[in-house]
Design a protein around this motif. Sequence first.
Motif, PDB file in Angstrom:
ATOM      1  N   ARG A  15      48.508  20.003 -52.797  1.00  0.00           N
ATOM      2  CA  ARG A  15      47.766  18.854 -53.146  1.00  0.00           C
ATOM      3  C   ARG A  15      46.146  18.762 -52.916  1.00  0.00           C
ATOM      4  N   MET A  16      45.661  19.202 -51.925  1.00  0.00           N
ATOM      5  CA  MET A  16      44.390  19.329 -51.716  1.00  0.00           C
ATOM      6  C   MET A  16      43.646  20.124 -53.013  1.00  0.00           C
ATOM      7  N   GLU A  17      44.329  21.313 -53.133  1.00  0.00           N
ATOM      8  CA  GLU A  17      43.676  22.107 -54.313  1.00  0.00           C
ATOM      9  C   GLU A  17      43.681  21.425 -55.493  1.00  0.00           C
ATOM     10  N   GLY A  18      44.966  20.689 -55.703  1.00  0.00           N
ATOM     11  CA  GLY A  18      44.996  19.694 -57.073  1.00  0.00           C
ATOM     12  C   GLY A  18      43.877  18.873 -57.093  1.00  0.00           C
ATOM     13  N   PHE A  19      42.944  18.508 -56.187  1.00  0.00           N
ATOM     14  CA  PHE A  19      41.954  17.583 -56.355  1.00  0.00           C
ATOM     15  C   PHE A  19      40.730  18.421 -56.346  1.00  0.00           C
ATOM     16  N   GLY A  20      40.878  19.785 -56.092  1.00  0.00           N
ATOM     17  CA  GLY A  20      39.649  20.637 -56.371  1.00  0.00           C
ATOM     18  C   GLY A  20      38.733  20.680 -55.133  1.00  0.00           C
ATOM     19  N   VAL A  21      39.747  20.232 -53.902  1.00  0.00           N
ATOM     20  CA  VAL A  21      38.735  20.437 -52.458  1.00  0.00           C
ATOM     21  C   VAL A  21      38.866  21.864 -51.959  1.00  0.00           C
ATOM     22  N   ARG A  22      37.768  22.294 -51.548  1.00  0.00           N
ATOM     23  CA  ARG A  22      37.522  23.401 -50.854  1.00  0.00           C
ATOM     24  C   ARG A  22      38.296  23.538 -49.486  1.00  0.00           C
ATOM     25  N   VAL A  23      39.115  24.530 -49.472  1.00  0.00           N
ATOM     26  CA  VAL A  23      39.903  24.693 -48.137  1.00  0.00           C
ATOM     27  C   VAL A  23      39.649  26.023 -47.645  1.00  0.00           C
ATOM     28  N   GLY A  24      39.414  25.859 -46.172  1.00  0.00           N
ATOM     29  CA  GLY A  24      39.374  27.146 -45.315  1.00  0.00           C
ATOM     30  C   GLY A  24      40.585  27.216 -44.457  1.00  0.00           C
ATOM     31  N   MET A  25      40.708  28.247 -43.570  1.00  0.00           N
ATOM     32  CA  MET A  25      41.541  28.174 -42.365  1.00  0.00           C
ATOM     33  C   MET A  25      40.856  28.253 -41.061  1.00  0.00           C
ATOM     34  N   GLY A  26      41.613  27.516 -40.218  1.00  0.00           N
ATOM     35  CA  GLY A  26      40.865  27.563 -38.930  1.00  0.00           C
ATOM     36  C   GLY A  26      41.955  27.774 -37.852  1.00  0.00           C
ATOM     37  N   THR A  27      41.687  28.531 -36.776  1.00  0.00           N
ATOM     38  CA  THR A  27      42.529  28.619 -35.647  1.00  0.00           C
ATOM     39  C   THR A  27      42.532  27.468 -34.770  1.00  0.00           C
ATOM     40  N   ASP A  28      41.729  26.781 -34.746  1.00  0.00           N
ATOM     41  CA  ASP A  28      41.479  25.775 -33.755  1.00  0.00           C
ATOM     42  C   ASP A  28      41.742  25.816 -32.440  1.00  0.00           C
ATOM     43  N   VAL A  29      41.379  26.796 -31.879  1.00  0.00           N
ATOM     44  CA  VAL A  29      41.574  27.221 -30.472  1.00  0.00           C
ATOM     45  C   VAL A  29      40.768  26.047 -29.700  1.00  0.00           C
ATOM     46  N   GLY A  30      41.331  25.500 -28.674  1.00  0.00           N
ATOM     47  CA  GLY A  30      42.426  25.616 -27.906  1.00  0.00           C
ATOM     48  C   GLY A  30      43.703  24.954 -28.326  1.00  0.00           C
ATOM     49  N   ALA A  31      43.777  23.866 -29.262  1.00  0.00           N
ATOM     50  CA  ALA A  31      45.053  23.295 -29.685  1.00  0.00           C
ATOM     51  C   ALA A  31      45.721  24.276 -30.331  1.00  0.00           C
ATOM     52  N   GLY A  32      45.060  25.219 -31.253  1.00  0.00           N
ATOM     53  CA  GLY A  32      45.567  26.384 -31.821  1.00  0.00           C
ATOM     54  C   GLY A  32      45.946  27.447 -30.709  1.00  0.00           C
ATOM     55  N   THR A  33      46.907  28.034 -30.739  1.00  0.00           N
ATOM     56  CA  THR A  33      47.608  28.880 -29.640  1.00  0.00           C
ATOM     57  C   THR A  33      47.340  30.192 -29.870  1.00  0.00           C
ATOM     58  N   SER A  34      46.458  30.863 -30.745  1.00  0.00           N
ATOM     59  CA  SER A  34      45.945  31.900 -30.839  1.00  0.00           C
ATOM     60  C   SER A  34      44.539  32.396 -31.524  1.00  0.00           C
ATOM     61  N   PHE A  35      43.836  33.236 -31.147  1.00  0.00           N
ATOM     62  CA  PHE A  35      42.568  33.712 -32.048  1.00  0.00           C
ATOM     63  C   PHE A  35      42.831  34.259 -33.080  1.00  0.00           C
ATOM     64  N   SER A  36      44.101  34.768 -33.278  1.00  0.00           N
ATOM     65  CA  SER A  36      44.460  35.397 -34.598  1.00  0.00           C
ATOM     66  C   SER A  36      44.641  34.835 -35.892  1.00  0.00           C
ATOM     67  N   LEU A  37      43.931  35.111 -36.817  1.00  0.00           N
ATOM     68  CA  LEU A  37      44.075  34.555 -38.070  1.00  0.00           C
ATOM     69  C   LEU A  37      45.166  35.060 -38.882  1.00  0.00           C
ATOM     70  N   MET A  38      45.750  36.432 -38.457  1.00  0.00           N
ATOM     71  CA  MET A  38      47.018  36.940 -38.933  1.00  0.00           C
ATOM     72  C   MET A  38      48.298  35.767 -38.495  1.00  0.00           C
ATOM     73  N   GLN A  39      47.991  35.438 -37.338  1.00  0.00           N
ATOM     74  CA  GLN A  39      49.340  34.741 -36.669  1.00  0.00           C
ATOM     75  C   GLN A  39      48.980  33.263 -37.392  1.00  0.00           C
ATOM     76  N   THR A  40      47.712  33.069 -37.678  1.00  0.00           N
ATOM     77  CA  THR A  40      47.497  31.462 -38.319  1.00  0.00           C
ATOM     78  C   THR A  40      48.185  31.557 -39.801  1.00  0.00           C
ATOM     79  N   MET A  41      48.091  32.639 -40.251  1.00  0.00           N
ATOM     80  CA  MET A  41      48.638  32.769 -41.799  1.00  0.00           C
ATOM     81  C   MET A  41      50.062  32.910 -41.689  1.00  0.00           C
ATOM     82  N   SER A  42      50.744  33.129 -40.581  1.00  0.00           N
ATOM     83  CA  SER A  42      52.020  33.209 -40.566  1.00  0.00           C
ATOM     84  C   SER A  42      52.666  31.827 -40.103  1.00  0.00           C
ATOM     85  N   GLU A  43      51.840  30.886 -39.489  1.00  0.00           N
ATOM     86  CA  GLU A  43      52.240  29.537 -39.327  1.00  0.00           C
ATOM     87  C   GLU A  43      51.858  28.785 -40.495  1.00  0.00           C
ATOM     88  N   ALA A  44      50.875  29.157 -41.416  1.00  0.00           N
ATOM     89  CA  ALA A  44      50.546  28.446 -42.601  1.00  0.00           C
ATOM     90  C   ALA A  44      51.875  28.692 -43.493  1.00  0.00           C
TER      91      ALA A  44
END
Length: 434
Positions: free
Chosen positions: A310-339
């Motif tokens: 939906r966000m991309e349908g509007f043409g919004v730029r989107v990056g990915m964030g771990t959001d440590v410490g609410a995010g539970t890993s520094f790993s963007l590999m694990q973040t991709m898995s959760e995405a």
Amino acid sequence: MSQVKTAYRSSIIQLVADPSEVGLDNAYRYFEDGLLVVENGIITHVGDYITTLASLNGEFEMVNYQDKIITAGFVDTHIHYPQTGMIASYGEQLLDWLENYTFPEEERFKDPEYAAKVAKIFLDELATNGTTTALVFGTVHKQSVDVFFQEAKRRNLRMIAGKVLMDRNAPDYLTDTPECGYQDSKELIEKWHDNGRLSYAVTPRFAPTSSPEQLDMVGKLLQEYPSVYMHTHLSENKQEIEWVKSLFPEREGYLDVYDHHGLLHPRSVFAHGVHLSDCECQRLSESGSAIAFCPTSNLFLGSGLFDLNRMEGFGVRVGMGTDVGAGTSFSLMQTMSEAYKIMQLQQKKLHPVKSLYQATLGGAKALYLDDKIGSLEVGKEADFVVLEPNATTLMKFRMQQAKTLEEKLFVLMSLGDDRTVHATYVYGDLAYRA
């Protein structure tokens, strides 16, 4: 910084465009036996091993990473370095979690020695997980950002950070004023913005903790320093949104609070954006602002499911964030898995090439840094990561069953973590090796 011309032999995946715009086949190039050449921190050649080797002149050092995969360094578009010591704090949703865990930990950053200690641990963890660029929250304390930048500068990292601004609805020990927040931010900008590979982000925590006067001051700073970033939170949690409505009843919505004070521009990054109206999505697109998609923290705090399509349908730029410490890993590999799982819960798919794009070139585009980082292209800075597809016994066995590159990437993202990172390079220099 190394002055030696160095050639790295490995499988190489080169992201060149957004798969949703050009299709999967045109979004990347893959060299099963590839060569990446770096000189003075800049990529000078990339391509097939035999062809690229034949084009090289002069002396160079060869580093062999056969049976590995080289890709661009990961770009984390939203993370809190002061929350490193409180990652994995049990049992609360956003507002209670801030009150019970976050604010008490952030108080400790009034001590610059403690802040410097955490900055080193934090940057070590980023390197261990293959992250070479991040957009980073500090605390309200000016010194928390000063020591962070000092350590990042020493490591020659491309980092963006800022002092948190909060003048209400927070403990007294963590509040500033519009005046001192402005002055501290101004001094930090003039000291650190565009200092080497560093950039500054004006950083109001979120609308509830800044008065209209302070938000006006943020807008003033953005006008005075048009090349700085603006970094805050937006529409993460439904209770938070209701709170914003009660604090700003005259505004049309959460995003309109920021917009009214002049906070939307091409380097504004809003973390989360889970619960946005169509009008808000359109306004983000029009202003060139970006959203940081933070799947691990959205799940951990029970905030909701981000709709990437939906966000991309509007043409919004989107990056990915771990959001440590609410995010539970520094790993963007694990973040991709959760995405991937967040998309599955919405009956949608996230292709592994698209996921890798979000964590590299997509993040660089969200930060307007895609002319410098995010992909392994000639002329760009040599921030890259060497991935080990056989990092664990299970991964090695599973990789033997994988028939395509895309399947291998999906295995890496589903089973990978810091053990998958064999080496991390920053501006051509080795920053971490397993």
